[in-house]
Design an enzyme around this catalytic site. Structure first.
Site: not given
Ligand code: IVH
Length: 691
Positions: A132, A134, A136, A245, A336, A430, A433, A448, A453
């Protein structure tokens, strides 16, 4: 979450409630169900059935009924998100299960390695994974007990976090209650991520820039900052979102919780936003690698930021068998995505003049594709920045989308220089003007200072009509520029004297768009005073200060006679702001403009003040000093005014009440010497209002 039968039923109920002249207390729960359903449609599914005003209408019904029958308010009523404490302190709380972070992987080899170790420990040939996005953002944990949300906490150090329940309750994609008991679960801890969509992040940054503050680098910082705000009502304004999640702890044995994908589905069915649709259950690591790589190509199509994928062993029994190291679980790993960078050529520099006259250098680039958008220009902030990065025209530069949103120049690649590069010369006049530019001491920006202007005039009009200012819909930046360039608009009062016949002659202006524009302009005349003050674009006066200012006068022109001291007595007004306000109101052409606007029918009086002058404290004068514990000073002032009180700025024999908070200083000493002044504590003040 809702069966089609239930949806039909709720839609039917909605219609009936919207049509009703009266809603009785017996219908309160039905009203709540309907509101929860529409919250879910809007915030979880992003697919609303109701117009905002229809939702508001129903919400107000509920507020009214609950006011009349406070004994019937439930903790999970949609009205109960609204924060009460205005200045919360965050208490440290232990997580039920420590919040570990994830190990990182960056390529296929890392993932193969992760899988090999997992197979070794479990003795399996092939493992089922759930993959799934990740997200941010900022991670949180939620606890539900007996179906009610009882606690929301930040990650903190992983063992303990901060209790941010009040703020979490403001996020409308997080349900205040969910039917866990019906699934045999009395207590559950869920982890997730609070995020800010790309769009909300941009809106938020624009606001910061408008207030003269620096924009935040990425939505993650914006989300985590928002979660720790002292005033929950401000959190509500940020438009935060949540993805859940991971179930980290639960009582009971529902079958769905035997797999990770099952738990995401269950949470989804109970009304939570989870990556149900984005997740994929895959057999073996090769399929996982392919899915991760494929998702990376799609990341820019998502409305929110993700910085990678998370690969999780799907079966919970296997997860338990794999266990964890002291830092991270052995059953999950983050994949990542690569940082978005590109190289291109700096072909030239343009100098843009903003609303306040600030001259911003903008680097023109050979267009280059970078994470979903083509970048052809980048702000390079100011002269110092150019010197620091040693930029020259013709240079090859490495660019990056910081926080994946705002592009910036990382560095020049001097090894690619040919000797043909030209130095960047910052203009002394400027570019619009021709007036001389000035730099204030301690500032990095050249300005300016010719307020006539053209660039500034145009930017000021754009700001005036904008959403947070006078909110003149259908006007917008493009129309301001167009009308200005055609000579149809030359200043702010010109908005209210547009020649609609001539505009009708412009391409793309049909009768309907002309009508809409005219109606919106007319409607803006009724905007409250604070919007006008904000719209004037006085330097350092953001929305909050504009509200404080509006509340402190009866008429906007009163500012022309305010001393610096009087202005400094207002909340959030420091020397810089006070000087800027005075500068504005001491300028005769600004006064002339305001008089013109008044003649055109705009609201220059503080209506709120007028309307309430007949309250219980009518005509009594108040002054607040020191730090109040239960409310902001501006709120206390507004409350006094709402009861007819008048706020004054200094202690004199004309003062009736001095309300003292903590660390009150000279004002208190002075008031003690005048025996007609009544000195009140905050609680005594509140009691006075309640009389
Ligand atoms: S699972 C024990 N699932 O990424 C496992 N983490 O670098 C619990 N994060 O601290 C984390 N999306 O803040 C999980 N789909 C996802 C996530 C996720 C973002 C973050 C989370 C975690 C960090 C790890």
């Amino acid at each position: 979450m809702y069966t089609s039968e239930q949806v039909k039923q709720l839609q039917h109920q909605t219609k009936a409630l919207l049509k009703a002249d009266m809603i009785s207390k017996n219908e309160m729960e039905s009203l709540r169900d309907v509101l929860r359903f529409h919250e879910y449609r809007y915030y979880v599914l992003n697919d609303p059935f109701l117009a905002d005003y229809e939702y508001d209408q129903l919400y107000q019904w509920l507020v009214k009924l609950e006011k009349a029958h406070p004994e019937l308010i439930t903790a999970d009523s949609p009205t109960q998100r609204v924060g009460t404490s205005l200045n919360q302190a965050f208490v440290t709380v232990p997580h039920l299960v420590p919040m570990l972070s994830l190990d990182n992987s960056y390529n296929a080899a890392d993932l193969l390695d992760f899988d090999r170790k997992a197979r070794e420990i479990t003795g399996l040939d092939s493992i089922e994974y759930c993959v799934e996005p990740k997200f941010d953002g900022a991670s949180i944990s939620l606890i539900y007990e007996n179906d009610l949300l009882t606690r929301g906490a930040t990650r903190g150090d992983g063992v303990e976090g901060e209790d941010i329940t009040q703020n979490i309750r403001q996020i409308r994609s997080i349900p205040l209650s969910a039917p866990f008991l019906a699934n045999g679960v009395r207590q559950i801890e869920i982890r997730g991520e609070i995020i800010l969509s790309k769009q909300s992040f941009e809106v938020y940054n624009e606001k910061l820039i408008d207030q003269g503050l620096s924009p935040l680098a990425n939505p993650r910082n914006a989300a985590s900052g928002s979660l720790r705000m002292k005033d929950p009502r401000e959190v509500a304004e940020r438009n935060l979102d949540a993805f859940l999640y991971h179930v980290s702890y639960h009582t009971g044995h529902p079958e769905a919780l035997n797999t990770h994908s099952g738990s995401l589905d269950l949470l989804w069915d109970l009304g939570f936003r989870t990556p149900k649709k984005e997740k994929k259950v895959l057999q073996g690591i090769d399929a996982v690698i392919a899915y991760c790589m494929d998702f990376e190509t799609k990341r820019d199509d998502l409305p929110y930021e993700i910085d990678g994928m998370v690969v999780k062993v799907n079966t919970i029994n296997l997860q338990d068998k794999l266990g964890m190291t002291s830092h991270h679980p052995r059953w999950a790993i983050a994949f990542k995505f690569k940082a978005r960078q590109a190289t291109t050529t700096l072909t030239g520099l343009e100098f843009q003049v903003g609303r306040t006259g600030a001259v911003t250098p903008v680097a023109k680039l050979e267009p280059v594709y970078l994470g979903g958008v083509t970048v052809s220009s980048i702000s390079v902030h100011n002269e110092e920045y150019i010197v620091q990065k040693d930029l020259k025209i013709g240079d090859t530069v490495l660019i990056e989308r910081a926080g994946d949103v705002i592009p910036q120049i990382v560095k020049v690649l001097p090894e690619l220089r040919t000797g043909e590069e030209e130095p960047i010369i910052f203009p002394k006049t400027c570019p619009v003007c021709g007036n001389d530019l000035f730099k204030e001491e301690g500032e990095a920006v050249w300005r300016c200072i010719n307020i006539e202007c053209e660039a500034q005039v145009m930017e000021r009009i754009i700001h005036f009509v904008s959403k947070d200012a006078m909110d003149i819909k259908n006007f917008g930046e493009a129309n301001v520029r167009r009308f200005y360039e055609q000579g149809l608009l030359k200043d702010i009062p010109g908005i209210y004297q547009l020649d609609y016949e001539k505009i009708g002659g412009l391409e793309g202006f049909g009768k309907k768009s002309l009508d809409n524009l005219q109606t919106a302009i007319e409607a803006s005349k009724q905007q409250p005073l604070y919007r006008l003050i904000y719209g004037l674009g006085i330097r350092f006066v953001g929305e909050t200060t504009a509200k404080t200012l509006a509340n402190s006068v009866n008429h906007i022109l009163d500012f022309a006679n305010k001393t610096e001291e009087e202005l400094l007595a207002l909340e959030d007004v420091g020397t810089k702001v006070a000087k800027s306000i005075q500068g504005f109101f001491h300028n005769p052409s600004n006064i002339e403009m305001l008089k013109q606007l008044e003649g055109q029918g705009l609201q220059l009086i503080n209506q709120k003040k007028e309307a309430v002058a007949a309250g219980s404290l009518s005509g009594q004068t108040f002054l607040f000093t020191g730090t109040l514990g239960k409310m902001k000073r501006s709120e206390a002032e507004a409350m006094a005014e709402a009861h007819g009180g008048v706020i004054v700025s200094g202690v004199s024999s004309k003062l009736n009440y001095l309300v003292v908070g903590e660390d009150a200083g000279s004002k208190l000493e002075k008031a003690k010497k005048i025996n007609t002044v009544k000195i009140l504590t905050e609680d005594e003040f509140l009691a006075l209002l309640a009389d």
